[in-house]
Design a protein around this motif. Structure first.
Motif, PDB file in Angstrom:
ATOM      1  N   GLU A   1      -3.339   8.471-124.412  1.00  0.00           N
ATOM      2  CA  GLU A   1      -3.553   7.031-124.547  1.00  0.00           C
ATOM      3  C   GLU A   1      -4.117   6.443-123.256  1.00  0.00           C
ATOM      4  O   GLU A   1      -4.992   5.566-123.291  1.00  0.00           O
ATOM      5  N   THR A   2      -3.641   6.929-122.124  1.00  0.00           N
ATOM      6  CA  THR A   2      -4.119   6.426-120.831  1.00  0.00           C
ATOM      7  C   THR A   2      -5.593   6.766-120.626  1.00  0.00           C
ATOM      8  O   THR A   2      -6.377   5.926-120.146  1.00  0.00           O
TER       9      THR A   2
ATOM     10  N   HIS B   1      -7.563   4.306-122.735  1.00  0.00           N
ATOM     11  CA  HIS B   1      -7.496   2.944-122.191  1.00  0.00           C
ATOM     12  C   HIS B   1      -8.379   2.802-120.952  1.00  0.00           C
ATOM     13  O   HIS B   1      -9.068   1.792-120.780  1.00  0.00           O
TER      14      HIS B   1
ATOM     15  N   LYS C   1     -11.989   2.511-121.971  1.00  0.00           N
ATOM     16  CA  LYS C   1     -12.257   1.203-122.573  1.00  0.00           C
ATOM     17  C   LYS C   1     -12.289   0.095-121.528  1.00  0.00           C
ATOM     18  O   LYS C   1     -12.991  -0.908-121.693  1.00  0.00           O
ATOM     19  N   GLU C   2     -11.511   0.278-120.458  1.00  0.00           N
ATOM     20  CA  GLU C   2     -11.450  -0.734-119.405  1.00  0.00           C
ATOM     21  C   GLU C   2     -12.605  -0.615-118.412  1.00  0.00           C
ATOM     22  O   GLU C   2     -12.688  -1.389-117.458  1.00  0.00           O
TER      23      GLU C   2
END
Length: 360
Positions: free
Chosen positions: A285-286, A289, A292-293
């Protein structure tokens, strides 16, 4: 007094009233003594990636009460009714992508064998030391290698669970299995077990050097670097398992050793299994993320693994890179484990020599 113990001959009196043993049979094998054994133990590996071998391996792994702490009445129906009928095929396909086809074995077996051979060479001047290796699950088993060491005359043995950070589901179960074998022996060798070394300077330095050398060869500089450790259920942590604390300390000391600013090195946990909550943040998940960031360059390494295996090669170097690219990331690199590198072998040698102190 039992009649068989009564003295009936003059020769018996010299033995305090007990009969002397006669000579041993001529074919009785000589007893070897005077050796010191070192047994490196890693997690385990299937003998093949086919369904039969995968099922056998997963059954041994998932019936370990240190790994799955649910009551058997709840867990076994799920294990034998669902998991062992579905997971062998999926896990076998994953193993196939990383399989060492030349030797027809998993990378973990290849690397662990090499670590054992190189450590034996490093300790070669101590002729009394015999180095061997085994697996907690699969082959070669801990019992078979302890038996082999005893047969070679090892009266003292160092058991080395190859886990820098301690967990009951890793280090403790290796020790359990070793002592389970020893409990069945009449003539038991003296045994030492290697403690966790998550904060040992030689280990931290070896990790730092491997990271620095890997990053220096890249054509990009990662904005973030993830230290991805194997996870454990939060319930195990709540019961007092120190694993989470050990991982956090390794990351903190490593960031200090590298001289990195706070926030560049992230600690995450991978390989969760089942419905329970596991240690967070989750690695997969990290990775998504961060992409995406806007993070375009990312590196991931696995400081809790001493050898590359399914969880590092397929899950991180394979799936992790896919997740990063699918979510907008550009450059991804997986930093190999220490494996049998010079730095990795220095760590293993340091830990073993420390425990051999006074024995050699």
């Amino acid at each position: 007094m039992n009649a068989s113990l009564k003295s009936g001959k003059a020769g018996d009196k010299a033995a305090g009233g007990y009969r002397r043993l006669g000579p041993l049979p001529e074919n009785h094998p000589p007893v070897k003594t005077g050796k010191v054994g070192v047994l490196l133990v890693n997690l385990g590996t299937p003998d093949g990636h086919d369904k039969k071998n995968m099922r056998k391996y997963l059954e041994e792994f998932l019936t370990d009460a240190r790994v799955i702490e649910w009551p058997k009445l709840l867990w076994y129906p799920v294990l034998y009714g669902i998991v062992l009928n579905t997971r062998p095929k999926k896990s076998g396909a994953a193993y196939e992508t990383i399989w060492n086809r030349e030797l027809d074995e998993s990378p973990l077996r290849t690397i662990t064998r090499s670590q054992s051979e190189k450590l034996a060479a490093m300790l070669a001047k101590h002729e009394e030391v015999i180095v061997d290796w085994g697996m907690r699950y699969g082959n070669p088993s801990i019992a078979s290698r302890l038996e082999a060491l005893r047969a070679q005359g090892c009266e003292r043995i160092v058991v080395f669970p190859l886990y820098p950070q301690y967990s009951a589901a890793t280090t403790a179960t290796v020790n359990d299995k070793a002592f389970e074998y020893l409990m069945q022996q009449r003539w038991m060798p003296a045994v030492r077990t290697v403690p966790p070394y998550h904060d040992d300077p030689v280990y931290i330095d070896a990790l730092a050097v491997s990271i620095e050398q890997h990053l220096a060869k890249l054509g990009f500089e990662p904005e973030k670097v993830i230290a991805s450790y194997h996870g454990i259920p939060v319930s195990y942590f709540n019961k007092g398992d120190p694993y989470h604390c050990h991982c956090q300390k390794t990351s903190r000391l490593l960031a200090e050793r590298l001289g990195w600013k706070e926030g560049r090195l992230l600690t995450c946990f991978q390989s969760r299994f089942g419905p329970e909550e596991w240690l967070q943040p989750y690695t997969d998940e990290t990775i998504g993320h961060l992409a995406k960031e806007g993070v375009k360059n990312l590196a991931v390494f696995n400081p809790g693994f001493v050898a590359d295996c399914l969880e590092t090669l397929e899950e991180i170097a394979g799936e992790g890179e896919e997740i990063f690219h699918e979510n907008g990331g550009v450059n991804f690199t997986h930093i190999p484990c220490l494996n049998d590198s010079a730095g990795g072998m220095k760590v293993l040698e340091t830990m073993v020599r420390r425990e051999l102190s006074g024995w050699i």
